[in-house]
Design a protein around this motif. Structure first.
Motif: not given
Lengths: 496, 186
Positions: A168, A170-171, A174-175, A177-178, A181, A426, A431-432, A443, B47, B51, B54, B79
């Motif tokens: 999570k 990494w996700m 990546l969220i 980074l997405l 874009t 999230l 998620f973080s 990004g 990316v 994703l 992941a 959390q």
């Protein structure tokens, strides 16, 4: 250095408006850091659009001061309510909250005040000595490939912060980074993912996204606690620790300063890593390991010294290389950009006055934690009596204006609330949020520098990796990822 | 199924869906850039690939270990656990309202404007946060609204959404006129 520091001090205290902004930053950072449900990031996000009306030095200085005092302020909520004001205050809660439950809240808060000040002042001194030489070195040695490598390394480390699992983490990155874009690509200016909306051609603005992910999602989290009856206002006592008690922990303080400073330099998660490392080292070197987590003063001291020691260090990658070390320093990049400045080595040549006002302000902000912190903490304890149902609408209104005023678009307000809902969902799923925001901020920087780097070396990867700093950072990034891959497939166990 | 729950499958489906949509949409801007051989699509597609990997890795982890936290994660202690919300239908319904209200407020900003909608929004947020004393709601709404108008309209003169439908637009215009007159007194 001393001459520059005195010039910075004079510029800081020679102008009543700058003094006012400095005091606002000191008190605001501590206050927002210490109010449960909001944090220094909330205040910073709200203030971000309004810094456009300030002088560049005043805007950057305000954020630097907020960073120092807010990091300390977040310890108060961690200690009193078990709500870390920011991820770097999380280990403070491990022993601080049990101390509150044991009726020692004052002692824990007092230790946080003193150790935050010591860690911060020590870090500010090293920062003043080290940043400019590093910036001069960076001009000659750091190019787009190295900056991309730094971003890669920072994101690799950031993926292991704040999420429930490595996957999570990494996700989350990546969220971010997405999302980054969306808008024009940094090389050819081609519109990407605007889904037919003209307003999205310029991309997702940082301010509404940050406001949504931090401030609005935090309001939703608190609303959930209200709805499920989990929101508790604690009983508070004030009795500060004695000088002897603090002197007994001098080794822990020194160790945490060193740990905090070296971790703080890492772009991505400096202060958070610093706090956990500081706490972890305290546990590792202790003869009474089993007492940690049950209300041990050394736990609070180690964590708070380390995270404030990282604040000055985090300025080094920001000011010397233009790379933010966390969410707040990422907002500082936005402050620079609002004034047509780019943080990095050139700032030292083009705006040395700005740099030294910031350095002086950080030094005095850390000192003022000691003086104002003691007084203000008592005031904060009274402010905490204001019910959250009255704070929430005020925060949401401020956030709405903050999101709208940047570009004058209602779309940005919608983006903020959508980011708030996404952030809330999230967070509930483990998620973080810092990971998402760092992905979002880094990004564009990463893509732009990757493209420039590849163009520089004519797409020859061998030339790319023949640059030693670049190779070192890429290898370090892959080692970090390798370690997380190993952890990702290791058996699950309770988190740190 | 291992330790997979329905929520895990929904989570994975959402992320796979996002990846699919964004990948499909990437063909909309699949143009060559003369000075850059990778073009505008390479970075987002990498990316998206990461994703997807992941998300699948996350699903595998959930298959093996359920929702358990992993060791070595910094800050994961912050959390919160959301299980209790799903069990309490009243709280869940209240949270749905809490999540939707700011969005409706944002949607109404363009036609209604902030000057008219703000007091209703402020009061509604208080009610959603559990405040039921009408006097307290009225007084605090007035205080927050006056503070908000005083700071952003009178002191900072910040441009705020005024609405474009009568009579809301007329109300905003009246507020701005009052502000101009007030400034004229100084």
């Amino acid at each position: 250095m001393l001459e520059n520091f005195l010039a910075g001090t004079y510029a800081l205290f020679g102008d009543p408006v700058t003094i006012g902004i400095f005091l606002f930053g000191v008190i605001g950072g501590m206050l927002f850091g210490a109010i449960p449900g909001v944090s220094m990031l909330t205040l910073a996000a709200i203030l971000l659009p309004f810094t456009a009306g300030l002088e560049p030095a005043q805007g950057v200085m305000l954020f630097a001061v907020l960073y120092c005092t807010g990091t300390y302020g977040g310890a108060i909520t961690a200690i009193l309510f078990n709500i870390p004001g920011s991820p770097e205050n999380a280990p403070t809660a491990f022993d601080g909250y049990p101390m509150t439950q044991n009726g020692q809240a004052g002692k824990a808060v007092g230790a946080a005040v003193l150790c935050s000040a010591i860690g911060g002042v020590a870090s500010a001194l090293v920062m003043m000595a080290a940043t400019e030489p590093l910036a001069n070195w960076a001009i000659r040695n750091i190019g787009p490939p190295e900056i991309f490598a730094l971003v890669f390394f920072g994101l690799a480390v950031a993926s292991s912060v704040g999420a429930r699992t490595i996957w999570k983490g990494w996700m989350s990155v990546l969220i971010g980074l997405l999302i980054a874009t969306i808008g024009q690509d940094p090389v050819g200016g081609i519109n990407r993912y605007n889904f037919g909306l003209i307003d999205l051609a310029a991309g997702i603005a940082f301010v509404p996204a940050i406001l949504g992910f931090f401030a609005v999602s935090e309001i939703f989290v608190q609303a959930e606690k209200k709805a499920t009856g989990k929101y508790n206002a604690p009983a508070v006592s004030m009795s500060f620790p004695s000088a002897l008690e603090l002197w007994m922990h001098k080794v822990a303080v020194l160790r945490s300063i060193l740990v905090g400073f070296f971790c703080g330099i890492l772009p991505g998660i400096g202060a958070t890593l610093a706090a956990f490392m500081g706490y972890g080292e305290a546990v590792r070197w202790s003869k009474n390991k089993e007492e940690f987590g049950k209300g041990k003063l050394e736990g609070v001291i180690s964590s708070e010294t380390a995270n404030n020691a990282a604040t000055g260090a985090a300025m080094i990658p920001l000011l010397a290389l233009g790379l933010p070390g966390g969410a707040l320093t990422a907002m500082m990049v936005a402050v620079f950009q609002m004034h047509d400045l780019q943080p990095g080595p050139l700032v030292f040549m083009l705006s040395p006055d700005l740099i030294w006002i910031v350095f002086a302000a950080m030094f005095y902000a850390n000192l003022s934690i000691l003086i104002i912190g003691v007084i203000e903490t008592k005031t904060i304890l009274n402010l905490l009596k204001i019910p959250f149902q009255f704070l929430a609408p005020l925060i949401l209104m401020l956030a709405t204006v903050g999101a709208y005023s940047g570009r004058g678009l209602v779309l940005d307000v919608m983006v903020m609330f959508i980011a708030g809902i996404i952030g809330y969902v999230l967070r509930r799923s483990g998620f973080s949020i810092p990971g998402i925001v760092l992905g979002l901020i880094l990004g564009k920087i990463g893509e732009q520098n990757f493209a420039q780097g590849m163009q520089m070396v004519h797409y020859d990867l061998w030339t790319y990796f023949s640059r030693p700093i670049c190779t070192l950072l890429i290898v370090a990034g892959f080692l970090t990822l390798g370690a997380s891959v190993y952890r990702a497939f290791a058996p699950a166990k309770p988190s740190v | 199924m291992g330790r997979l729950k329905r929520g895990h499958l929904i989570e994975a489906a959402i992320f796979v869906g996002i990846v699919a949509i964004f990948y499909a949409y990437s063909f909309e801007f699949n143009q060559t850039i003369e000075i850059y051989i990778f073009g505008a699509t390479a970075w987002p597609r990498v990316v998206l690939l990461l994703l997807l990997l992941a998300a699948l890795g996350n699903l595998y982890h959930q298959y093996r270990h359920g929702s358990e936290s992993q060791g070595g994660i910094l800050g994961a202690a912050a959390q919160q656990d959301g299980e209790s919300l799903m069990a309490d239908k009243t709280a869940l319904l209240r949270m749905v309202f809490v999540l939707l209200t700011p969005f409706v407020f944002a949607f109404l900003l363009r036609p209604v404007g902030i000057y008219f909608s703000a007091p209703f929004f402020i009061a509604l947020v208080m009610i959603m946060f559990g405040e039921r004393r009408w006097k307290a709601i009225l007084i605090m709404t007035a205080i927050i609204y006056v503070t908000f108008i005083g700071l952003f309209l009178v002191v900072l003169n910040a441009p705020l959404p005024q609405g474009n439908i009568s009579p809301f637009y007329d109300f905003s215009a009246w507020m701005l006129k009052m502000n101009t007159q007030l400034r004229g007194l100084w």
